[in-house]
Design a protein around this motif. Sequence first.
Motif, PDB file in Angstrom:
ATOM      1  N   HIS A 132      63.551 101.106  72.077  1.00 50.36           N
ATOM      2  CA  HIS A 132      64.027 100.109  71.121  1.00 50.36           C
ATOM      3  C   HIS A 132      62.894  99.532  70.274  1.00 50.36           C
ATOM      4  N   LEU A 133      63.233  99.198  69.038  1.00 47.82           N
ATOM      5  CA  LEU A 133      62.349  98.399  68.200  1.00 47.82           C
ATOM      6  C   LEU A 133      62.483  96.950  68.645  1.00 47.82           C
ATOM      7  N   ASN A 134      61.462  96.161  68.434  1.00 45.56           N
ATOM      8  CA  ASN A 134      61.477  94.758  68.830  1.00 45.56           C
ATOM      9  C   ASN A 134      62.539  93.997  68.041  1.00 45.56           C
ATOM     10  N   LYS A 135      63.263  93.109  68.700  1.00 42.29           N
ATOM     11  CA  LYS A 135      64.321  92.339  68.046  1.00 42.29           C
ATOM     12  C   LYS A 135      63.774  91.463  66.918  1.00 42.29           C
ATOM     13  N   LYS A 136      62.497  91.103  66.980  1.00 42.44           N
ATOM     14  CA  LYS A 136      61.889  90.294  65.913  1.00 42.44           C
ATOM     15  C   LYS A 136      61.915  91.046  64.581  1.00 42.44           C
ATOM     16  N   LEU A 137      61.826  92.366  64.639  1.00 46.94           N
ATOM     17  CA  LEU A 137      61.912  93.167  63.412  1.00 46.94           C
ATOM     18  C   LEU A 137      63.278  92.980  62.758  1.00 46.94           C
ATOM     19  N   TYR A 138      64.335  93.077  63.540  1.00 47.04           N
ATOM     20  CA  TYR A 138      65.689  92.915  62.997  1.00 47.04           C
ATOM     21  C   TYR A 138      65.917  91.487  62.495  1.00 47.04           C
ATOM     22  N   GLN A 139      65.353  90.512  63.193  1.00 45.79           N
ATOM     23  CA  GLN A 139      65.459  89.122  62.733  1.00 45.79           C
ATOM     24  C   GLN A 139      64.738  88.937  61.402  1.00 45.79           C
ATOM     25  N   PHE A 140      63.582  89.569  61.258  1.00 48.07           N
ATOM     26  CA  PHE A 140      62.835  89.502  60.005  1.00 48.07           C
ATOM     27  C   PHE A 140      63.632  90.139  58.876  1.00 48.07           C
ATOM     28  N   ILE A 141      64.228  91.289  59.150  1.00 46.18           N
ATOM     29  CA  ILE A 141      65.035  91.983  58.137  1.00 46.18           C
ATOM     30  C   ILE A 141      66.204  91.102  57.706  1.00 46.18           C
ATOM     31  N   ASP A 142      66.912  90.526  58.653  1.00 50.62           N
ATOM     32  CA  ASP A 142      68.042  89.656  58.321  1.00 50.62           C
ATOM     33  C   ASP A 142      67.609  88.467  57.468  1.00 50.62           C
ATOM     34  N   ALA A 143      66.464  87.875  57.802  1.00 49.96           N
ATOM     35  CA  ALA A 143      65.985  86.695  57.087  1.00 49.96           C
ATOM     36  C   ALA A 143      65.429  87.017  55.698  1.00 49.96           C
TER      37      ALA A 143
ATOM     38  N   LEU B 166      66.326  90.028  53.801  1.00 50.63           N
ATOM     39  CA  LEU B 166      67.029  91.205  53.301  1.00 50.63           C
ATOM     40  C   LEU B 166      66.992  91.332  51.781  1.00 50.63           C
ATOM     41  N   ALA B 167      67.258  90.266  51.066  1.00 52.39           N
ATOM     42  CA  ALA B 167      67.289  90.341  49.601  1.00 52.39           C
ATOM     43  C   ALA B 167      65.926  90.767  49.054  1.00 52.39           C
ATOM     44  N   GLN B 168      64.855  90.194  49.609  1.00 53.78           N
ATOM     45  CA  GLN B 168      63.510  90.554  49.140  1.00 53.78           C
ATOM     46  C   GLN B 168      63.151  91.994  49.519  1.00 53.78           C
ATOM     47  N   LEU B 169      63.562  92.426  50.692  1.00 46.13           N
ATOM     48  CA  LEU B 169      63.290  93.799  51.113  1.00 46.13           C
ATOM     49  C   LEU B 169      63.969  94.800  50.182  1.00 46.13           C
ATOM     50  N   LYS B 170      65.189  94.488  49.802  1.00 52.43           N
ATOM     51  CA  LYS B 170      65.934  95.389  48.923  1.00 52.43           C
ATOM     52  C   LYS B 170      65.413  95.375  47.486  1.00 52.43           C
ATOM     53  N   ALA B 171      64.841  94.259  47.064  1.00 52.23           N
ATOM     54  CA  ALA B 171      64.434  94.100  45.656  1.00 52.23           C
ATOM     55  C   ALA B 171      62.995  94.538  45.384  1.00 52.23           C
ATOM     56  N   ASN B 172      62.243  94.887  46.408  1.00 53.10           N
ATOM     57  CA  ASN B 172      60.827  95.201  46.230  1.00 53.10           C
ATOM     58  C   ASN B 172      60.480  96.584  46.757  1.00 53.10           C
ATOM     59  N   ASN B 173      59.262  97.015  46.450  1.00 50.51           N
ATOM     60  CA  ASN B 173      58.745  98.286  46.952  1.00 50.51           C
ATOM     61  C   ASN B 173      58.287  98.095  48.393  1.00 50.51           C
ATOM     62  N   VAL B 174      59.141  98.487  49.319  1.00 48.31           N
ATOM     63  CA  VAL B 174      58.836  98.292  50.733  1.00 48.31           C
ATOM     64  C   VAL B 174      59.040  99.605  51.484  1.00 48.31           C
ATOM     65  N   ALA B 175      58.024  99.992  52.231  1.00 45.41           N
ATOM     66  CA  ALA B 175      58.089 101.190  53.062  1.00 45.41           C
ATOM     67  C   ALA B 175      58.140 100.764  54.525  1.00 45.41           C
ATOM     68  N   PHE B 176      58.591 101.686  55.372  1.00 47.04           N
ATOM     69  CA  PHE B 176      58.717 101.418  56.803  1.00 47.04           C
ATOM     70  C   PHE B 176      58.269 102.640  57.585  1.00 47.04           C
ATOM     71  N   PHE B 177      57.587 102.403  58.694  1.00 47.58           N
ATOM     72  CA  PHE B 177      57.323 103.505  59.610  1.00 47.58           C
ATOM     73  C   PHE B 177      57.506 103.041  61.050  1.00 47.58           C
ATOM     74  N   CYS B 178      57.836 104.007  61.866  1.00 46.57           N
ATOM     75  CA  CYS B 178      58.118 103.791  63.279  1.00 46.57           C
ATOM     76  C   CYS B 178      57.088 104.579  64.097  1.00 46.57           C
ATOM     77  N   VAL B 179      56.586 103.972  65.163  1.00 49.51           N
ATOM     78  CA  VAL B 179      55.619 104.618  66.045  1.00 49.51           C
ATOM     79  C   VAL B 179      56.257 104.789  67.418  1.00 49.51           C
ATOM     80  N   ASN B 180      56.227 106.018  67.922  1.00 52.81           N
ATOM     81  CA  ASN B 180      56.797 106.272  69.244  1.00 52.81           C
ATOM     82  C   ASN B 180      56.179 107.521  69.858  1.00 52.81           C
ATOM     83  N   LEU B 181      56.310 107.648  71.148  1.00 54.16           N
ATOM     84  CA  LEU B 181      55.718 108.796  71.837  1.00 54.16           C
ATOM     85  C   LEU B 181      56.536 110.069  71.672  1.00 54.16           C
ATOM     86  N   THR B 182      57.809 109.961  71.388  1.00 55.57           N
ATOM     87  CA  THR B 182      58.642 111.141  71.177  1.00 55.57           C
ATOM     88  C   THR B 182      58.183 111.926  69.950  1.00 55.57           C
ATOM     89  N   ALA B 183      57.616 111.239  68.975  1.00 55.09           N
ATOM     90  CA  ALA B 183      57.165 111.890  67.743  1.00 55.09           C
ATOM     91  C   ALA B 183      56.015 112.862  67.991  1.00 55.09           C
TER      92      ALA B 183
END
Length: 175
Positions: free
Chosen positions: A60-71, A73-90
């Motif tokens: 799982h990703l940390n719940k704080k990430l989802y809380q940040f996204i919810d808080a 969201l409008a700015q994330l959608k309106a700007n140039n924002v990239a995301f990456f995930c780090v995990n051992l399966t990769a």
Amino acid sequence: MDKVLFLYSSREGQTKKILKYIESELASSDCEIRDLHDVTSIDFSQYSKVMIGASIRYGHLNKKLYQFIDANLAQLKANNVAFFCVNLTARKEDQGKDTPEGSAYIKTFLKKSPWHPKLIGVFAGALRYPRYNWFDKMMIRFIMTMTKGETDTSKEVEYTNWEKVALFANKFEKM
């Protein structure tokens, strides 16, 4: 000079290490790195681009990430924002687990999140057995046994493909 914000959610520090590497690849940018867990609010208009990196722990990703996204969201959608995930399966690049299309974690993220980033990366993390507490060491060893990974608890193994991180940094720079 571009002003870039890097936000990270990390347990053992590999996500932050990846961001530091990306920063070194963006020579023409002024980069600021902040722990997502310590951020209360951000004015995205201060930055030309934002990158968020987050690690997986026990699937799982940390719940704080989802809380940040919810808080934010409008700015994330309106700007140039990239995301990456780090995990051992990769670490299983030959199976495509290091791609957004082949990562079960990214698929879950995109189902759970109302934000769908323009640029997504998936990177293998690091296995740091000596740094883990007893419970985490045993749980991660169990998971690694099931996934045919390293089980020697005296070892530290870095699986991150730095060439792949550099390519992602280049794509981010061109956003």
